[in-house]
Scaffold this motif. Structure first.
Motif, short mmCIF file in Angstrom:
data_model
loop_
_atom_site.label_atom_id
_atom_site.label_comp_id
_atom_site.label_asym_id
_atom_site.label_seq_id
_atom_site.Cartn_x
_atom_site.Cartn_y
_atom_site.Cartn_z
N ALA A 70 4.40 3.66 2.08
CA ALA A 70 4.10 5.08 2.29
C ALA A 70 4.00 5.84 0.98
N ALA A 71 4.58 5.29 -0.10
CA ALA A 71 4.58 5.98 -1.39
C ALA A 71 3.51 5.44 -2.34
N ILE A 72 2.61 4.60 -1.83
CA ILE A 72 1.57 4.00 -2.68
C ILE A 72 0.20 4.49 -2.24
N LYS A 109 9.16 2.45 22.47
CA LYS A 109 8.75 1.49 21.45
C LYS A 109 7.50 1.98 20.73
N TYR A 110 7.52 1.78 19.40
CA TYR A 110 6.37 2.11 18.56
C TYR A 110 6.08 0.94 17.65
N LEU A 111 4.81 0.73 17.39
CA LEU A 111 4.37 -0.26 16.42
C LEU A 111 3.96 0.50 15.17
N ILE A 112 4.58 0.15 14.05
CA ILE A 112 4.20 0.73 12.76
C ILE A 112 3.37 -0.33 12.06
N LEU A 113 2.07 -0.10 12.00
CA LEU A 113 1.12 -1.05 11.42
C LEU A 113 0.94 -0.77 9.94
N MET A 114 1.04 -1.80 9.13
CA MET A 114 0.86 -1.65 7.68
C MET A 114 -0.58 -1.98 7.32
N GLN A 115 -1.32 -0.97 6.91
CA GLN A 115 -2.72 -1.14 6.51
C GLN A 115 -2.76 -1.47 5.02
N ILE A 136 7.88 8.31 12.97
CA ILE A 136 7.25 8.84 11.76
C ILE A 136 8.25 8.88 10.61
N GLU A 137 9.46 9.34 10.91
CA GLU A 137 10.51 9.40 9.90
C GLU A 137 10.79 8.01 9.32
N GLU A 160 0.12 3.10 10.18
CA GLU A 160 -0.36 3.66 11.45
C GLU A 160 0.74 3.50 12.48
N ILE A 161 1.06 4.57 13.17
CA ILE A 161 2.12 4.55 14.17
C ILE A 161 1.48 4.67 15.54
#
Length: 122
Positions: A102-104, A2-8, A93-94, A110-111
């Protein structure tokens, strides 16, 4: 794993976007959610309220104290997250690269690996 992808989030960056760009972000997140739901990699996602709506509980002299607002003055804040279950960090990451943020320029993802989880959903 499990991974948490945090949106900053940087509110100044978001404020500079036009309505079309904001709509594209929302549509991109919906597409991303659909894709990782179909692959079985999504466990959950949540968007969080602005830090101005936060309440913080911290110790002062060993006694819990409740205060309004974020615990640190910062321009950027965690705006939400995706909890994913993938085979590797590389896959996390993918996936993160597919999130519209990711494009802005000025936004970040953050992963972080989940080291422990519990609860009905886990």
């Amino acid at each position: 794993m499990k991974y948490l992808i945090l949106m900053q989030v940087d509110p100044d960056v978001l404020a500079a976007l036009n309505d079309e760009q904001m709509a594209a972000i929302g549509d991109g997140h919906q597409k991303f959610i659909s894709t990782i739901s179909e692959t079985g990699e999504m466990l959950s996602t949540n968007a969080l309220g602005d830090p101005a709506q936060s309440t913080v509980v911290r110790s002062r002299g060993g006694v819990p104290e409740v205060v309004d607002g974020p615990f640190a003055e910062t321009k950027e804040f965690m705006g939400g997250y995706y909890l994913v279950d993938v085979e590797s960090k590389e896959r996390a990451i993918e996936l993160a690269k597919q999130i519209p943020d990711a494009a802005i320029d000025g936004l970040a993802l953050e992963i972080r690996p989940v080291m422990y989880s519990a609860g009905a959903d886990m």
